[in-house]
Design a protein around this motif. Structure first.
Motif, PDB file in Angstrom:
ATOM      1  N   TRP A 213      38.105  20.736  11.533  1.00 48.04           N
ATOM      2  CA  TRP A 213      39.095  19.935  10.809  1.00 48.04           C
ATOM      3  C   TRP A 213      38.417  18.887   9.925  1.00 48.04           C
ATOM      4  CZ3 TRP A 213      41.090  14.778  11.194  1.00 48.04           C
ATOM      5  CH2 TRP A 213      42.353  14.587  10.620  1.00 48.04           C
ATOM      6  N   LEU A 214      37.391  18.263  10.465  1.00 46.13           N
ATOM      7  CA  LEU A 214      36.655  17.246   9.709  1.00 46.13           C
ATOM      8  C   LEU A 214      35.851  17.869   8.574  1.00 46.13           C
ATOM      9  CD1 LEU A 214      35.391  15.018  12.659  1.00 46.13           C
ATOM     10  CD2 LEU A 214      37.003  14.316  10.885  1.00 46.13           C
ATOM     11  N   ASN A 215      35.103  18.921   8.887  1.00 46.04           N
ATOM     12  CA  ASN A 215      34.241  19.540   7.876  1.00 46.04           C
ATOM     13  C   ASN A 215      35.037  20.121   6.719  1.00 46.04           C
ATOM     14  OD1 ASN A 215      31.837  18.957   9.237  1.00 46.04           O
ATOM     15  ND2 ASN A 215      31.956  20.824  10.463  1.00 46.04           N
ATOM     16  N   ALA A 216      36.279  20.557   6.993  1.00 41.27           N
ATOM     17  CA  ALA A 216      37.126  21.112   5.941  1.00 41.27           C
ATOM     18  C   ALA A 216      37.811  20.023   5.116  1.00 41.27           C
ATOM     19  CB  ALA A 216      38.172  22.043   6.557  1.00 41.27           C
ATOM     20  N   GLY A 217      37.669  18.766   5.550  1.00 43.06           N
ATOM     21  CA  GLY A 217      38.314  17.680   4.824  1.00 43.06           C
ATOM     22  C   GLY A 217      39.824  17.706   4.980  1.00 43.06           C
ATOM     23  N   ALA A 218      40.308  18.313   6.073  1.00 42.71           N
ATOM     24  CA  ALA A 218      41.743  18.459   6.273  1.00 42.71           C
ATOM     25  C   ALA A 218      42.441  17.123   6.512  1.00 42.71           C
ATOM     26  CB  ALA A 218      42.007  19.399   7.462  1.00 42.71           C
ATOM     27  N   ALA A 220      42.557  14.843   4.568  1.00 44.61           N
ATOM     28  CA  ALA A 220      43.152  14.440   3.291  1.00 44.61           C
ATOM     29  C   ALA A 220      44.494  15.125   3.050  1.00 44.61           C
ATOM     30  CB  ALA A 220      42.194  14.743   2.137  1.00 44.61           C
ATOM     31  N   ASP A 221      44.815  16.141   3.878  1.00 50.51           N
ATOM     32  CA  ASP A 221      46.091  16.838   3.714  1.00 50.51           C
ATOM     33  C   ASP A 221      47.219  16.022   4.331  1.00 50.51           C
ATOM     34  OD1 ASP A 221      44.569  18.842   2.644  1.00 50.51           O
ATOM     35  OD2 ASP A 221      44.524  20.041   4.487  1.00 50.51           O
ATOM     36  N   GLU A 222      48.411  16.188   3.763  1.00 46.21           N
ATOM     37  CA  GLU A 222      49.583  15.547   4.351  1.00 46.21           C
ATOM     38  C   GLU A 222      50.034  16.357   5.557  1.00 46.21           C
ATOM     39  OE1 GLU A 222      50.998  12.725   3.690  1.00 46.21           O
ATOM     40  OE2 GLU A 222      49.594  12.278   2.061  1.00 46.21           O
ATOM     41  N   PRO A 223      50.179  15.749   6.729  1.00 49.65           N
ATOM     42  CA  PRO A 223      50.604  16.508   7.910  1.00 49.65           C
ATOM     43  C   PRO A 223      52.053  16.959   7.775  1.00 49.65           C
ATOM     44  CG  PRO A 223      50.588  14.165   8.383  1.00 49.65           C
ATOM     45  CD  PRO A 223      49.977  14.330   7.018  1.00 49.65           C
ATOM     46  N   ASP A 224      52.333  18.080   8.441  1.00 54.86           N
ATOM     47  CA  ASP A 224      53.719  18.578   8.454  1.00 54.86           C
ATOM     48  C   ASP A 224      54.592  17.566   9.177  1.00 54.86           C
ATOM     49  OD1 ASP A 224      52.897  20.820   7.181  1.00 54.86           O
ATOM     50  OD2 ASP A 224      52.622  21.981   9.020  1.00 54.86           O
ATOM     51  N   ASN A 225      55.728  17.262   8.613  1.00 52.64           N
ATOM     52  CA  ASN A 225      56.638  16.296   9.227  1.00 52.64           C
ATOM     53  C   ASN A 225      57.650  17.035  10.094  1.00 52.64           C
ATOM     54  OD1 ASN A 225      58.016  14.021   9.907  1.00 52.64           O
ATOM     55  ND2 ASN A 225      59.063  13.812   7.930  1.00 52.64           N
ATOM     56  N   ARG A 226      57.198  17.298  11.362  1.00 51.90           N
ATOM     57  CA  ARG A 226      58.074  18.050  12.255  1.00 51.90           C
ATOM     58  C   ARG A 226      58.760  17.121  13.259  1.00 51.90           C
ATOM     59  NH1 ARG A 226      53.287  21.427  12.743  1.00 51.90           N
ATOM     60  NH2 ARG A 226      53.475  23.276  11.446  1.00 51.90           N
ATOM     61  N   GLY A 227      58.555  15.825  13.123  1.00 48.99           N
ATOM     62  CA  GLY A 227      59.078  14.896  14.123  1.00 48.99           C
ATOM     63  C   GLY A 227      60.564  15.058  14.352  1.00 48.99           C
ATOM     64  N   GLY A 228      60.967  15.364  15.559  1.00 54.03           N
ATOM     65  CA  GLY A 228      62.373  15.462  15.928  1.00 54.03           C
ATOM     66  C   GLY A 228      63.018  16.785  15.578  1.00 54.03           C
ATOM     67  N   GLU A 229      62.306  17.644  14.788  1.00 53.41           N
ATOM     68  CA  GLU A 229      62.905  18.937  14.415  1.00 53.41           C
ATOM     69  C   GLU A 229      62.577  19.963  15.486  1.00 53.41           C
ATOM     70  OE1 GLU A 229      61.587  20.082  10.613  1.00 53.41           O
ATOM     71  OE2 GLU A 229      62.268  18.285   9.590  1.00 53.41           O
ATOM     72  N   ALA A 230      63.501  20.914  15.622  1.00 52.16           N
ATOM     73  CA  ALA A 230      63.273  21.984  16.590  1.00 52.16           C
ATOM     74  C   ALA A 230      62.141  22.867  16.108  1.00 52.16           C
ATOM     75  CB  ALA A 230      64.556  22.820  16.753  1.00 52.16           C
TER      76      ALA A 230
END
Length: 289
Positions: A213-218, A220-230
């Motif tokens: 995850w670190l080596n790929a520079g991930a 810098a990506d925006e995380p998926d906003n799954r909070g509270g969703e099924a």
């Protein structure tokens, strides 16, 4: 012979027991020059015929005529000249004739006549160097401790704990590159972990290793906003197409993991893979020729 210095008072050659009798030896003549040299700047008068001049001598210099030195040492003028020429050839002295008199400069005067100043400088330099080195070592230890603490805090926040040492190297590389600060990386990691918090266990196995995850520079990506969703329901393996099964079979034969959500592995009871796609059962192919 042990290196160092000894203090000898001026006037040794006038001591009743050590006063030379007759012509000087070369050592006595050399010591006479050392005693006669100025140890602080001073002006000396010079009589040149009926005219008087003044010469300013610097430390390590003396001014006398060849005839004066010859009388002082009980030598001939030519012997004095040969002696001074020999001292000049081995770079012990330099000479300059001014207004009929010779100004003799003793080389390395400061080195041999001011040893304590040099020793003090060396001592001070040594202490300063040791102090600077000690401070540097302390700072490096503190930096290492801070980095270890920062990494541990980051690693505890990452949602998958695998290959800690590889993750540590990747973490140090990312921080050293200046691509992101430690505090921002921690914040990104917490957000990334939160995006996986609601995922079912069978999907959490897809979380990348921390080093990857670190080596790929991930970060810098925006995380998926799954909070509270099924969370989306996993795909039923009974709905896999032959192409999807072949892809999974090829990956497994190459050493890839066989996920539980795909059902039993090929060759095991209850395997869901169509039998015509299994040329050689994967479970029994290990060790085969």
């Amino acid at each position: 012979m042990t290196k160092g210095y000894v203090l000898i008072s001026r006037g040794l050659l006038k001591h009743p027991r050590f006063k030379p009798s007759g012509p000087f030896t070369q050592f006595e003549a050399w010591y006479w020059l050392i005693e006669a040299a100025a140890y602080v700047p001073r002006e000396v008068p010079i009589i040149n015929g009926t005219r008087g001049d003044v010469v300013t001598l610097q430390p390590g210099e003396l001014s006398h005529s060849i005839r004066f030195l010859a009388r002082a040492w009980s030598w001939s003028d030519k012997r004095v000249q040969r002696f001074l020429s020999a001292l000049k050839s081995d770079q012990s002295v330099t000479t300059q004739t001014t207004t009929g008199q010779t100004v003799i400069t003793l080389c390395n005067w400061g080195k041999y006549q001011n040893p304590f100043a040099a020793a003090t400088t060396q001592s001070a330099t040594g202490v300063t160097t040791q102090t600077t080195t000690k401070k540097k070592e302390i700072k490096e230890k503190k930096d290492i401790a801070l980095s270890e603490r920062s990494f541990s805090e980051w690693y505890s926040a990452y949602p998958k704990k695998k290959s800690r040492e590889a993750a540590k190297r990747a973490y140090a590389k990312v921080i050293a590159s200046g691509a992101i600060t430690e505090s921002n990386l921690l914040a990104k990691t917490v957000a990334f972990a939160n995006s996986w918090a609601a995922e079912p266990q069978e999907r959490r196995q897809f979380i990348p290793y921390p080093a990857s995850w670190l080596n790929a520079g991930a970060y810098a990506d925006e995380p998926d906003n799954r909070g509270g969703e099924a969370a989306p329901a996993p795909i039923d393996p009974r709905a896999f197409t032959p192409a999807q099964w072949r892809k999974r079979l090829d990956s497994h034969r190459d050493g890839g993991d066989w996920l539980e959500l795909w059902g039993p592995q090929p060759g095991e009871p209850g395997c869901l893979v169509p039998s015509h796609l299994i040329v050689t059962p994967v479970s029994s192919s290990k060790g085969a020729a």
